[in-house]
Design a protein around this motif. Structure first.
Motif, mmCIF file in Angstrom:
data_model
loop_
_atom_site.group_PDB
_atom_site.id
_atom_site.type_symbol
_atom_site.label_atom_id
_atom_site.label_comp_id
_atom_site.label_asym_id
_atom_site.label_seq_id
_atom_site.Cartn_x
_atom_site.Cartn_y
_atom_site.Cartn_z
ATOM 1 N N LYS A 101 1.027 -1.265 0.090
ATOM 2 C CA LYS A 101 -0.020 -0.094 -0.128
ATOM 3 C C LYS A 101 0.813 1.189 0.025
ATOM 4 O O LYS A 101 1.676 1.314 0.705
ATOM 5 C CB LYS A 101 -0.985 0.093 1.226
ATOM 6 C CG LYS A 101 -1.944 1.144 1.380
ATOM 7 C CD LYS A 101 -2.571 0.911 2.770
ATOM 8 C CE LYS A 101 -3.802 1.994 2.595
ATOM 9 N NZ LYS A 101 -4.978 1.409 3.444
ATOM 10 N N GLU A 102 0.468 2.148 -0.905
ATOM 11 C CA GLU A 102 1.341 3.380 -0.981
ATOM 12 C C GLU A 102 0.973 4.124 0.296
ATOM 13 O O GLU A 102 0.197 4.298 1.164
ATOM 14 C CB GLU A 102 0.680 4.186 -1.931
ATOM 15 C CG GLU A 102 1.354 3.897 -3.394
ATOM 16 C CD GLU A 102 1.204 4.884 -4.422
ATOM 17 O OE1 GLU A 102 0.909 6.059 -4.015
ATOM 18 O OE2 GLU A 102 1.332 4.415 -5.766
ATOM 19 N N GLY A 103 2.134 5.192 0.669
ATOM 20 C CA GLY A 103 2.065 5.952 1.876
ATOM 21 C C GLY A 103 2.353 5.455 3.228
ATOM 22 O O GLY A 103 2.224 6.113 4.297
ATOM 23 N N LEU A 104 2.692 4.047 3.306
ATOM 24 C CA LEU A 104 3.120 3.455 4.601
ATOM 25 C C LEU A 104 4.588 3.852 4.772
ATOM 26 O O LEU A 104 5.483 3.762 3.925
ATOM 27 C CB LEU A 104 2.842 2.097 4.334
ATOM 28 C CG LEU A 104 1.476 1.597 4.200
ATOM 29 C CD1 LEU A 104 1.598 -0.142 4.082
ATOM 30 C CD2 LEU A 104 0.598 1.919 5.575
ATOM 31 N N ILE A 105 4.755 3.682 6.023
ATOM 32 C CA ILE A 105 6.318 3.875 6.586
ATOM 33 C C ILE A 105 7.210 2.625 6.480
ATOM 34 O O ILE A 105 8.341 2.748 6.275
ATOM 35 C CB ILE A 105 6.600 4.535 7.900
ATOM 36 C CG1 ILE A 105 5.902 5.994 8.006
ATOM 37 C CG2 ILE A 105 7.706 4.489 8.317
ATOM 38 C CD1 ILE A 105 5.851 6.721 9.339
ATOM 39 N N GLY A 106 6.341 1.689 6.977
ATOM 40 C CA GLY A 106 6.936 0.274 7.055
ATOM 41 C C GLY A 106 7.953 -0.274 5.855
ATOM 42 O O GLY A 106 8.972 -0.680 6.094
ATOM 43 N N PRO A 107 7.556 -0.277 4.531
ATOM 44 C CA PRO A 107 8.379 -0.823 3.607
ATOM 45 C C PRO A 107 9.591 -0.029 3.455
ATOM 46 O O PRO A 107 10.813 -0.581 3.328
ATOM 47 C CB PRO A 107 7.488 -0.770 2.398
ATOM 48 C CG PRO A 107 5.990 -0.756 2.837
ATOM 49 C CD PRO A 107 6.217 0.121 4.105
ATOM 50 N N ASP A 108 9.585 1.211 3.465
ATOM 51 C CA ASP A 108 10.791 2.111 3.324
ATOM 52 C C ASP A 108 11.676 1.895 4.323
ATOM 53 O O ASP A 108 13.064 1.756 4.473
ATOM 54 C CB ASP A 108 10.597 3.719 3.275
ATOM 55 C CG ASP A 108 9.792 3.930 2.004
ATOM 56 O OD1 ASP A 108 10.113 3.234 1.187
ATOM 57 O OD2 ASP A 108 9.542 5.207 1.889
#
Ligand code: SF4
Ligand code: SF4
Length: 187
Positions: free
Chosen positions: A104-111
């Motif tokens: 999902k776009e806008g999440l902090i978790g992946p980055d």
């Protein structure tokens, strides 16, 4: 021709690799959802996510924030009557999502996860200022100033280094990680 395995099987196999009971054993009792402290932040409850995985609703599962909102508290895991490690399932979804670059776009978790893994591979240590760069842009200006003040306090009191340090024999660690991840060139 490459065989495309059902999403439920892929996630189930990733969990099986860590010796857990299969998600097909889920009774849909809702104990995991009822015990989850992070449920109010999740698009779908843990019980619902398991049902969606079993129904192979891959796109809906991967585009939800549920597994990135998991706090890894393991309450659900210790209370599940079917012995399913739901917390591990959340990790399996994160790994799969990063592997496929689908989230999902806008999440902090992946980055944050990507930055953390790169940092560990390059230095062998966690260094907070590098991690902060992945989530600070999502903060307000006043929160960023507060973080900067806290960081300088930690540096001046000797609790945090001004620059990141590498562990000794970092190449050995990189060679171990290279067995499971395509690292490419490392510094
Ligand atoms: S607690 Fe276990 S059996 Fe009950 S819904 Fe959650 S995963 Fe399924
Ligand atoms: S491990 Fe994650 S899903 Fe399970 S109860 Fe804790 S926050 Fe909720």
């Amino acid at each position: 021709m490459a065989v495309e395995y059902p999403f439920s099987k892929v996630i189930g196999d990733m969990m099986y690799a860590s010796h857990q009971n299969p998600i097909t054993d889920c009774l849909q009792c809702g104990t995991c959802s009822g015990t989850c402290p992070a449920i109010e932040y999740m698009d779908f409850s843990p019980r619902k996510i398991i049902g969606m995985i079993r129904a192979n609703l891959k796109e809906d599962v991967l585009s939800s924030n549920t597994y990135w909102s998991c706090a890894s508290c393991y309450h659900c895991t210790v209370r599940c009557p079917a012995g399913i490690d739901i917390a591990e399932m959340m990790y399996a979804l994160k790994r799969y999502s990063m592997w496929k670059s689908q989230f999902k776009e806008g999440l902090i978790g992946p980055d944050f996860s990507e930055s953390f893994v790169k940092m560990i591979v390059n230095s062998g240590r966690s260094y907070e200022p590098i991690l902060a760069a992945t989530y600070l842009p999502k903060y307000s200006a006043s929160a960023i100033v507060q973080e900067a003040l806290t960081a300088s306090g930690l540096v001046f009191s000797g609790k945090m280094n001004l620059f990141p340090k590498k562990i000794k024999r970092i190449k050995n660690l990189q060679n171990v990680v290279r067995r499971i991840l395509p690292l490419g060139e490392t510094s």
